[in-house]
Design a protein around this motif. Structure first.
Motif, PDB file in Angstrom:
ATOM      1  N   ALA A 226       0.815  -1.215   0.000  1.00 44.89           N
ATOM      2  CA  ALA A 226       0.000   0.000   0.000  1.00 44.89           C
ATOM      3  C   ALA A 226       0.850   1.267   0.000  1.00 44.89           C
ATOM      4  O   ALA A 226       0.624   2.182  -0.801  1.00 44.89           O
ATOM      5  N   ARG A 227       1.844   1.328   0.870  1.00 42.45           N
ATOM      6  CA  ARG A 227       2.652   2.549   0.964  1.00 42.45           C
ATOM      7  C   ARG A 227       3.503   2.753  -0.288  1.00 42.45           C
ATOM      8  O   ARG A 227       3.628   3.864  -0.801  1.00 42.45           O
ATOM      9  N   GLU A 228       4.090   1.672  -0.774  1.00 39.85           N
ATOM     10  CA  GLU A 228       4.901   1.776  -1.992  1.00 39.85           C
ATOM     11  C   GLU A 228       4.045   2.189  -3.184  1.00 39.85           C
ATOM     12  O   GLU A 228       4.464   3.004  -4.017  1.00 39.85           O
ATOM     13  N   PHE A 229       2.827   1.643  -3.249  1.00 42.94           N
ATOM     14  CA  PHE A 229       1.920   1.995  -4.341  1.00 42.94           C
ATOM     15  C   PHE A 229       1.579   3.481  -4.297  1.00 42.94           C
ATOM     16  O   PHE A 229       1.640   4.180  -5.322  1.00 42.94           O
ATOM     17  N   LEU A 230       1.223   3.988  -3.109  1.00 46.21           N
ATOM     18  CA  LEU A 230       0.876   5.398  -2.995  1.00 46.21           C
ATOM     19  C   LEU A 230       2.072   6.286  -3.310  1.00 46.21           C
ATOM     20  O   LEU A 230       1.919   7.354  -3.916  1.00 46.21           O
ATOM     21  N   GLN A 231       3.253   5.845  -2.930  1.00 43.54           N
ATOM     22  CA  GLN A 231       4.464   6.616  -3.244  1.00 43.54           C
ATOM     23  C   GLN A 231       4.639   6.769  -4.750  1.00 43.54           C
ATOM     24  O   GLN A 231       5.104   7.805  -5.240  1.00 43.54           O
ATOM     25  N   ASP A 232       4.226   5.756  -5.490  1.00 43.54           N
ATOM     26  CA  ASP A 232       4.400   5.774  -6.941  1.00 43.54           C
ATOM     27  C   ASP A 232       3.310   6.540  -7.678  1.00 43.54           C
ATOM     28  O   ASP A 232       3.535   6.984  -8.814  1.00 43.54           O
ATOM     29  N   VAL A 233       2.123   6.685  -7.061  1.00 43.51           N
ATOM     30  CA  VAL A 233       1.006   7.286  -7.802  1.00 43.51           C
ATOM     31  C   VAL A 233       0.612   8.673  -7.312  1.00 43.51           C
ATOM     32  O   VAL A 233      -0.104   9.393  -8.014  1.00 43.51           O
ATOM     33  N   GLY A 234       1.056   9.061  -6.112  1.00 43.62           N
ATOM     34  CA  GLY A 234       0.712  10.373  -5.577  1.00 43.62           C
ATOM     35  C   GLY A 234       1.923  11.290  -5.556  1.00 43.62           C
ATOM     36  O   GLY A 234       3.075  10.850  -5.664  1.00 43.62           O
ATOM     37  N   THR A 235       1.672  12.581  -5.382  1.00 45.59           N
ATOM     38  CA  THR A 235       2.764  13.562  -5.418  1.00 45.59           C
ATOM     39  C   THR A 235       3.420  13.790  -4.061  1.00 45.59           C
ATOM     40  O   THR A 235       4.505  14.353  -3.995  1.00 45.59           O
ATOM     41  N   GLN A 236       2.776  13.348  -2.974  1.00 46.58           N
ATOM     42  CA  GLN A 236       3.330  13.547  -1.630  1.00 46.58           C
ATOM     43  C   GLN A 236       4.325  12.435  -1.301  1.00 46.58           C
ATOM     44  O   GLN A 236       4.195  11.298  -1.758  1.00 46.58           O
ATOM     45  N   ASP A 237       5.321  12.760  -0.484  1.00 51.83           N
ATOM     46  CA  ASP A 237       6.283  11.768  -0.037  1.00 51.83           C
ATOM     47  C   ASP A 237       5.675  10.962   1.105  1.00 51.83           C
ATOM     48  O   ASP A 237       5.482  11.472   2.213  1.00 51.83           O
ATOM     49  N   VAL A 238       5.353   9.714   0.845  1.00 55.70           N
ATOM     50  CA  VAL A 238       4.663   8.873   1.824  1.00 55.70           C
ATOM     51  C   VAL A 238       5.514   8.646   3.067  1.00 55.70           C
ATOM     52  O   VAL A 238       4.979   8.449   4.159  1.00 55.70           O
ATOM     53  N   THR A 239       6.835   8.699   2.947  1.00 63.12           N
ATOM     54  CA  THR A 239       7.694   8.440   4.105  1.00 63.12           C
ATOM     55  C   THR A 239       7.554   9.513   5.174  1.00 63.12           C
ATOM     56  O   THR A 239       7.997   9.324   6.312  1.00 63.12           O
ATOM     57  N   THR A 240       6.935  10.647   4.850  1.00 60.97           N
ATOM     58  CA  THR A 240       6.751  11.724   5.830  1.00 60.97           C
ATOM     59  C   THR A 240       5.391  11.657   6.528  1.00 60.97           C
ATOM     60  O   THR A 240       5.116  12.478   7.405  1.00 60.97           O
ATOM     61  N   LEU A 241       4.539  10.698   6.141  1.00 62.90           N
ATOM     62  CA  LEU A 241       3.188  10.630   6.710  1.00 62.90           C
ATOM     63  C   LEU A 241       3.208  10.079   8.131  1.00 62.90           C
ATOM     64  O   LEU A 241       4.090   9.304   8.511  1.00 62.90           O
ATOM     65  N   ARG A 242       2.166  10.491   8.903  1.00 61.67           N
ATOM     66  CA  ARG A 242       1.997  10.021  10.282  1.00 61.67           C
ATOM     67  C   ARG A 242       0.537   9.667  10.502  1.00 61.67           C
ATOM     68  O   ARG A 242      -0.338  10.131   9.767  1.00 61.67           O
ATOM     69  N   PRO A 243       0.238   8.866  11.557  1.00 59.94           N
ATOM     70  CA  PRO A 243      -1.164   8.518  11.834  1.00 59.94           C
ATOM     71  C   PRO A 243      -1.994   9.666  12.392  1.00 59.94           C
ATOM     72  O   PRO A 243      -3.219   9.633  12.306  1.00 59.94           O
ATOM     73  N   ASP A 244      -1.348  10.673  12.988  1.00 55.36           N
ATOM     74  CA  ASP A 244      -2.094  11.735  13.660  1.00 55.36           C
ATOM     75  C   ASP A 244      -2.096  13.048  12.885  1.00 55.36           C
ATOM     76  O   ASP A 244      -2.539  14.078  13.401  1.00 55.36           O
ATOM     77  N   ALA A 245      -1.576  13.038  11.671  1.00 51.86           N
ATOM     78  CA  ALA A 245      -1.530  14.267  10.872  1.00 51.86           C
ATOM     79  C   ALA A 245      -1.688  13.906   9.401  1.00 51.86           C
ATOM     80  O   ALA A 245      -1.164  12.891   8.947  1.00 51.86           O
ATOM     81  N   ALA A 246      -2.413  14.740   8.677  1.00 48.15           N
ATOM     82  CA  ALA A 246      -2.674  14.489   7.261  1.00 48.15           C
ATOM     83  C   ALA A 246      -1.918  15.498   6.412  1.00 48.15           C
ATOM     84  O   ALA A 246      -1.794  16.670   6.791  1.00 48.15           O
ATOM     85  N   LYS A 247      -1.444  15.032   5.263  1.00 48.65           N
ATOM     86  CA  LYS A 247      -0.753  15.914   4.327  1.00 48.65           C
ATOM     87  C   LYS A 247      -1.453  15.854   2.972  1.00 48.65           C
ATOM     88  O   LYS A 247      -1.896  14.790   2.544  1.00 48.65           O
ATOM     89  N   PRO A 248      -1.512  16.981   2.264  1.00 46.67           N
ATOM     90  CA  PRO A 248      -2.170  16.981   0.954  1.00 46.67           C
ATOM     91  C   PRO A 248      -1.331  16.265  -0.090  1.00 46.67           C
ATOM     92  O   PRO A 248      -0.097  16.287  -0.047  1.00 46.67           O
ATOM     93  N   THR A 249      -2.003  15.620  -1.021  1.00 42.87           N
ATOM     94  CA  THR A 249      -1.341  14.978  -2.141  1.00 42.87           C
ATOM     95  C   THR A 249      -2.233  15.070  -3.366  1.00 42.87           C
ATOM     96  O   THR A 249      -3.469  15.057  -3.246  1.00 42.87           O
ATOM     97  N   LEU A 250      -1.617  15.204  -4.521  1.00 44.13           N
ATOM     98  CA  LEU A 250      -2.345  15.230  -5.780  1.00 44.13           C
ATOM     99  C   LEU A 250      -2.175  13.894  -6.496  1.00 44.13           C
ATOM    100  O   LEU A 250      -1.154  13.215  -6.342  1.00 44.13           O
TER     101      LEU A 250
END
Length: 296
Positions: free
Chosen positions: A23-47
């Motif tokens: 799941a994480r590798e897939f999102l890293q490949d298809v979205g513009t946000q860096d998935v390695t910076t994501l956390r469970p308690d905070a959301a980041k925008p991605t296109l």
């Protein structure tokens, strides 16, 4: 909207889950946000972009508690387009998609005191998740859980649609199908916080990199103010600068309470680099606009 915190109805947003070992590798490949910076308690925008760098959907991404899956909070304009897009891009990855039906219900608290109020609001609710983001705090409730009651002066009912639209434009959240579509490219949206230029390849990355590095972005999404007596200006209305036609309007609203006009649209790079008077003409009436940084 001058209260320290207020409730916004986000029922037209979609909650989508991506699960599975890839799941994480897939999102890293298809979205513009860096998935390695994501956390469970905070959301980041991605296109999510087409191969030509055109925006299909805007979402806020949250890493699930276990660290394997990701939850996407999808802006209304992309709720119907995102899942078919992701499914098309899935090839050999072990991922599964869930939603938007059967997923947690999404509520939102805005305002300067949003984080503390949202946590107090949710403290007695079972199965809730409070997720900080900018410019909102998201509150996800399991299906069947009642909407929170009144806490810390926070009203149980959402603010009016007019006030909610004024808030959206004032903080600069673009709406898919209104403020962006497949005619735009990602770098025109003025959302640098949603695009990682360092994480490597992703769908549409070549166009994003080329337009960024070569300074080839022809226009930029802007926010603006204008005299409220002009009323709601029509979507698509031309914006004019010294050199003539220089952009167009995508959204406007008269802010309840203040009576000021707030808007969103696009201006050419040339018009932004050489600040001059910008206006729009409706019939015989010329309305001058003031380009401003968000929040307006």
């Amino acid at each position: 909207m001058d209260r320290p915190a207020f409730f916004l109805d986000f029922c037209d947003w979609a909650v989508v889950g991506i699960t599975g070992p890839d799941a994480r590798e897939f999102l890293q490949d298809v979205g513009t946000q860096d998935v390695t910076t994501l956390r469970p308690d905070a959301a980041k925008p991605t296109l999510f972009l087409s191969e030509k760098g055109r925006p299909i959907a805007l979402a806020w991404a949250i890493l699930d508690q276990g660290g394997e899956g990701v939850t996407l909070l999808v802006e209304p304009g992309g709720r119907d387009a995102l899942l078919p897009h992701l499914d098309r891009l899935r090839v050999m990855e072990e991922v599964a998609f869930a939603g938007p039906m059967g997923m947690p219900r999404l509520h939102c608290v805005a305002g300067e005191g949003r984080s503390a109020v949202a946590r107090e609001w949710a403290a007695t609710l079972p199965g809730r998740a409070v997720v900080d983001a900018d410019p909102v705090t998201f509150l996800l409730l399991h299906p069947g859980v009642e909407k929170p009651g009144k806490v810390a002066g926070l009203p149980t009912s959402a603010i009016s649609p007019e006030a909610a639209e004024a808030w959206r434009i004032a903080v600069g959240i673009p709406r898919g199908g209104v403020d962006f579509d497949l005619e735009r490219i990602a770098t025109e949206l003025s959302l640098p916080e949603a695009i990682s230029l360092d994480k490597g390849c992703f769908v549409g990355q070549e166009v994003v990199a080329r337009t960024t590095q070569r300074g080839a972005v022809r226009r930029h999404r802007i926010g603006f103010r204008y005299p409220g007596q002009a009323g709601v200006l029509p979507r698509g209305a031309e914006l004019r600068a010294a050199a003539g036609p220089s952009g167009f309007i995508t959204s406007t609203v008269i802010e309840p309470g203040t009576g000021r006009g707030l808007g969103m649209g696009y201006l050419t790079t040339e018009a932004l680099q050489n600040p001059v008077e910008v206006s729009t003409i409706q019939g015989t009436v010329t309305t001058h606009i003031e380009v401003a940084s968000w929040p307006l």
